[in-house]
Design a protein around this motif. Structure first.
Motif, PDB file in Angstrom:
ATOM      1  N   MET A   1       0.833  -1.179   0.000  1.00 32.99           N
ATOM      2  CA  MET A   1       0.000   0.000   0.000  1.00 32.99           C
ATOM      3  C   MET A   1       0.883   1.249   0.000  1.00 32.99           C
ATOM      4  SD  MET A   1      -2.546   1.849   2.725  1.00 32.99           S
ATOM      5  CE  MET A   1      -1.252   2.384   3.760  1.00 32.99           C
ATOM      6  N   ASN A   2       0.435   2.238  -0.734  1.00 31.85           N
ATOM      7  CA  ASN A   2       1.082   3.538  -0.743  1.00 31.85           C
ATOM      8  C   ASN A   2       0.116   4.565  -0.186  1.00 31.85           C
ATOM      9  OD1 ASN A   2       3.439   2.675  -2.059  1.00 31.85           O
ATOM     10  ND2 ASN A   2       2.430   2.847  -4.043  1.00 31.85           N
ATOM     11  N   GLN A   3       0.608   5.413   0.668  1.00 34.30           N
ATOM     12  CA  GLN A   3      -0.202   6.521   1.142  1.00 34.30           C
ATOM     13  C   GLN A   3       0.319   7.777   0.471  1.00 34.30           C
ATOM     14  OE1 GLN A   3      -0.671   6.890   5.355  1.00 34.30           O
ATOM     15  NE2 GLN A   3      -1.683   8.860   5.178  1.00 34.30           N
ATOM     16  N   LEU A   4      -0.574   8.448  -0.253  1.00 39.40           N
ATOM     17  CA  LEU A   4      -0.193   9.631  -1.012  1.00 39.40           C
ATOM     18  C   LEU A   4      -0.942  10.838  -0.477  1.00 39.40           C
ATOM     19  CD1 LEU A   4      -0.504   7.945  -4.503  1.00 39.40           C
ATOM     20  CD2 LEU A   4       1.575   8.231  -3.162  1.00 39.40           C
ATOM     21  N   ASN A   5      -0.405  12.009  -0.733  1.00 37.51           N
ATOM     22  CA  ASN A   5      -1.047  13.257  -0.323  1.00 37.51           C
ATOM     23  C   ASN A   5      -1.371  14.074  -1.550  1.00 37.51           C
ATOM     24  OD1 ASN A   5      -0.911  13.005   2.560  1.00 37.51           O
ATOM     25  ND2 ASN A   5       1.304  13.217   2.345  1.00 37.51           N
ATOM     26  N   LEU A   6      -2.409  14.823  -1.458  1.00 32.83           N
ATOM     27  CA  LEU A   6      -2.833  15.697  -2.525  1.00 32.83           C
ATOM     28  C   LEU A   6      -2.910  17.116  -1.976  1.00 32.83           C
ATOM     29  CD1 LEU A   6      -3.962  15.859  -5.438  1.00 32.83           C
ATOM     30  CD2 LEU A   6      -6.215  15.513  -4.451  1.00 32.83           C
ATOM     31  N   THR A   7      -2.292  18.043  -2.675  1.00 33.47           N
ATOM     32  CA  THR A   7      -2.305  19.437  -2.255  1.00 33.47           C
ATOM     33  C   THR A   7      -2.976  20.272  -3.339  1.00 33.47           C
ATOM     34  OG1 THR A   7      -0.233  19.124  -1.067  1.00 33.47           O
ATOM     35  CG2 THR A   7      -0.858  21.392  -1.573  1.00 33.47           C
ATOM     36  N   ILE A   8      -3.830  21.180  -2.926  1.00 41.70           N
ATOM     37  CA  ILE A   8      -4.496  22.074  -3.864  1.00 41.70           C
ATOM     38  C   ILE A   8      -3.975  23.489  -3.623  1.00 41.70           C
ATOM     39  CG2 ILE A   8      -6.704  23.065  -4.568  1.00 41.70           C
ATOM     40  CD1 ILE A   8      -7.999  20.438  -3.638  1.00 41.70           C
ATOM     41  N   ASN A   9      -3.501  24.102  -4.683  1.00 39.71           N
ATOM     42  CA  ASN A   9      -3.039  25.476  -4.601  1.00 39.71           C
ATOM     43  C   ASN A   9      -4.124  26.404  -5.128  1.00 39.71           C
ATOM     44  OD1 ASN A   9      -0.386  24.904  -3.637  1.00 39.71           O
ATOM     45  ND2 ASN A   9       0.116  24.180  -5.686  1.00 39.71           N
ATOM     46  N   TYR A  10      -4.364  27.478  -4.413  1.00 38.26           N
ATOM     47  CA  TYR A  10      -5.331  28.477  -4.843  1.00 38.26           C
ATOM     48  C   TYR A  10      -4.935  29.812  -4.253  1.00 38.26           C
ATOM     49  CZ  TYR A  10      -7.479  27.865  -0.210  1.00 38.26           C
ATOM     50  OH  TYR A  10      -7.707  27.799   1.133  1.00 38.26           O
ATOM     51  N   GLU A  11      -5.515  30.855  -4.813  1.00 41.28           N
ATOM     52  CA  GLU A  11      -5.289  32.202  -4.302  1.00 41.28           C
ATOM     53  C   GLU A  11      -6.537  32.640  -3.558  1.00 41.28           C
ATOM     54  OE1 GLU A  11      -4.326  34.693  -7.643  1.00 41.28           O
ATOM     55  OE2 GLU A  11      -2.652  33.410  -8.234  1.00 41.28           O
ATOM     56  N   SER A  12      -6.337  33.364  -2.471  1.00 39.85           N
ATOM     57  CA  SER A  12      -7.443  33.883  -1.686  1.00 39.85           C
ATOM     58  C   SER A  12      -7.294  35.397  -1.588  1.00 39.85           C
ATOM     59  CB  SER A  12      -7.433  33.262  -0.293  1.00 39.85           C
ATOM     60  OG  SER A  12      -8.453  33.814   0.503  1.00 39.85           O
ATOM     61  N   TYR A  13      -8.362  36.098  -1.894  1.00 41.14           N
ATOM     62  CA  TYR A  13      -8.385  37.554  -1.824  1.00 41.14           C
ATOM     63  C   TYR A  13      -9.418  37.952  -0.781  1.00 41.14           C
ATOM     64  CZ  TYR A  13      -6.002  37.112  -6.304  1.00 41.14           C
ATOM     65  OH  TYR A  13      -5.118  36.775  -7.298  1.00 41.14           O
ATOM     66  N   LYS A  14      -9.100  38.943   0.013  1.00 38.63           N
ATOM     67  CA  LYS A  14     -10.036  39.390   1.049  1.00 38.63           C
ATOM     68  C   LYS A  14     -11.259  40.072   0.459  1.00 38.63           C
ATOM     69  CE  LYS A  14      -6.641  39.851   4.701  1.00 38.63           C
ATOM     70  NZ  LYS A  14      -5.882  40.740   5.556  1.00 38.63           N
ATOM     71  N   SER A  15     -11.075  40.691  -0.721  1.00 40.48           N
ATOM     72  CA  SER A  15     -12.214  41.381  -1.334  1.00 40.48           C
ATOM     73  C   SER A  15     -12.000  41.553  -2.830  1.00 40.48           C
ATOM     74  CB  SER A  15     -12.428  42.752  -0.690  1.00 40.48           C
ATOM     75  OG  SER A  15     -11.423  43.652  -1.099  1.00 40.48           O
ATOM     76  N   PHE A  16     -13.067  41.901  -3.470  1.00 37.20           N
ATOM     77  CA  PHE A  16     -13.129  42.205  -4.898  1.00 37.20           C
ATOM     78  C   PHE A  16     -12.071  43.234  -5.302  1.00 37.20           C
ATOM     79  CE2 PHE A  16     -15.052  45.062  -8.076  1.00 37.20           C
ATOM     80  CZ  PHE A  16     -15.397  44.171  -9.092  1.00 37.20           C
ATOM     81  N   SER A  17     -11.821  44.201  -4.439  1.00 33.99           N
ATOM     82  CA  SER A  17     -10.906  45.300  -4.768  1.00 33.99           C
ATOM     83  C   SER A  17      -9.475  44.834  -5.021  1.00 33.99           C
ATOM     84  CB  SER A  17     -10.922  46.362  -3.664  1.00 33.99           C
ATOM     85  OG  SER A  17     -10.409  45.824  -2.460  1.00 33.99           O
ATOM     86  N   GLU A  18      -9.107  43.675  -4.541  1.00 36.32           N
ATOM     87  CA  GLU A  18      -7.745  43.152  -4.733  1.00 36.32           C
ATOM     88  C   GLU A  18      -7.542  42.482  -6.093  1.00 36.32           C
ATOM     89  OE1 GLU A  18      -6.356  40.660  -1.518  1.00 36.32           O
ATOM     90  OE2 GLU A  18      -7.522  41.785  -0.066  1.00 36.32           O
ATOM     91  N   LEU A  19      -8.613  42.259  -6.835  1.00 42.72           N
ATOM     92  CA  LEU A  19      -8.517  41.551  -8.110  1.00 42.72           C
ATOM     93  C   LEU A  19      -7.972  42.439  -9.221  1.00 42.72           C
ATOM     94  CD1 LEU A  19     -11.972  39.726  -8.092  1.00 42.72           C
ATOM     95  CD2 LEU A  19      -9.735  38.742  -7.528  1.00 42.72           C
ATOM     96  N   SER A  20      -7.475  41.804 -10.280  1.00 44.00           N
ATOM     97  CA  SER A  20      -7.064  42.539 -11.474  1.00 44.00           C
ATOM     98  C   SER A  20      -8.316  43.121 -12.129  1.00 44.00           C
ATOM     99  CB  SER A  20      -6.360  41.598 -12.461  1.00 44.00           C
ATOM    100  OG  SER A  20      -7.296  40.684 -13.018  1.00 44.00           O
ATOM    101  N   GLU A  21      -8.133  44.104 -12.972  1.00 40.12           N
ATOM    102  CA  GLU A  21      -9.277  44.719 -13.660  1.00 40.12           C
ATOM    103  C   GLU A  21     -10.011  43.691 -14.510  1.00 40.12           C
ATOM    104  OE1 GLU A  21     -10.526  47.720 -12.978  1.00 40.12           O
ATOM    105  OE2 GLU A  21      -8.912  47.821 -11.496  1.00 40.12           O
ATOM    106  N   GLU A  22      -9.280  42.804 -15.135  1.00 38.57           N
ATOM    107  CA  GLU A  22      -9.866  41.748 -15.969  1.00 38.57           C
ATOM    108  C   GLU A  22     -10.751  40.821 -15.130  1.00 38.57           C
ATOM    109  OE1 GLU A  22      -7.064  38.681 -17.526  1.00 38.57           O
ATOM    110  OE2 GLU A  22      -7.738  39.399 -19.485  1.00 38.57           O
ATOM    111  N   ASP A  23     -10.261  40.422 -13.963  1.00 41.48           N
ATOM    112  CA  ASP A  23     -11.041  39.555 -13.084  1.00 41.48           C
ATOM    113  C   ASP A  23     -12.247  40.290 -12.492  1.00 41.48           C
ATOM    114  OD1 ASP A  23      -9.406  37.386 -13.574  1.00 41.48           O
ATOM    115  OD2 ASP A  23      -8.281  37.563 -11.699  1.00 41.48           O
ATOM    116  N   LYS A  24     -12.073  41.554 -12.145  1.00 38.56           N
ATOM    117  CA  LYS A  24     -13.193  42.353 -11.637  1.00 38.56           C
ATOM    118  C   LYS A  24     -14.315  42.420 -12.670  1.00 38.56           C
ATOM    119  CE  LYS A  24     -10.666  45.579  -8.657  1.00 38.56           C
ATOM    120  NZ  LYS A  24     -10.223  46.986  -8.538  1.00 38.56           N
ATOM    121  N   ALA A  25     -13.948  42.665 -13.912  1.00 39.11           N
ATOM    122  CA  ALA A  25     -14.953  42.789 -14.970  1.00 39.11           C
ATOM    123  C   ALA A  25     -15.736  41.487 -15.129  1.00 39.11           C
ATOM    124  CB  ALA A  25     -14.286  43.176 -16.289  1.00 39.11           C
TER     125      ALA A  25
END
Length: 162
Positions: A1-25
């Motif tokens: 048996m092998n025990q493996l781990n899975l990691t998920i990378n993501y970005e977290s922003y406190k608010s809409f104002s931190e996003l790029s203009e493209e993402d805001k739109a």
């Protein structure tokens, strides 16, 4: 048996104002999609905006039915509209948001398993990652670079396509 781990990378922003203009739109477009939600039973509106290569944006909103399983989530409404109205289009980014008058949504609402599976198929089919923004209108935003990171063990069966 092998025990493996899975990691998920993501970005977290406190608010809409931190996003790029493209993402805001794109998030603003997802908010616009809430207007076409048909959600008389749950009162929970979900809106999706999908940016295609070339600049077009396709909107989707949840569509309920008195027979609950007959409804459809906003993500699938928009994705199936792309499949039928824009065959072969490349999806670059998606923004998903929600609203209800019943309580304050304080965290981003994420996609259900059925939507993730459909999203994964579109990503796999186009051979290019789809970036997703889960947008809370009055709070945090979660950004992932790929559907694969959200559904690492999605259903794939290559023999079905032949």
């Amino acid at each position: 048996m092998n025990q493996l781990n899975l990691t998920i990378n993501y970005e977290s922003y406190k608010s809409f104002s931190e996003l790029s203009e493209e993402d805001k739109a794109l998030c603003v477009k997802a908010e616009e999609a809430l207007n076409s939600s048909y959600s008389p039973y749950s009162g929970f509106k979900v809106g999706t905006a999908i940016a295609l290569a070339g600049g077009a944006v396709v909107l989707g909103s949840n569509q309920e039915n008195v027979a609950y399983p007959s409804g459809l989530c906003a993500e699938r409404v928009a994705l199936f509209a792309i499949g039928s109205g824009h065959p072969g289009a490349v999806i670059e980014r998606m923004a998903i948001t929600a609203y209800t008058g019943n309580f304050k949504i304080e965290k981003p609402v994420t996609s259900c398993g059925a939507c993730l599976q459909v999203m994964a198929e579109f990503e796999r089919r186009q051979g290019k990652e789809i970036q997703v923004l889960f947008y809370c209108m009055d709070g945090e935003v979660i950004k992932v670079k790929s559907i694969q990171s959200l559904l690492p063990f999605g259903f794939i069966e290559d023999r079905l396509s032949g």
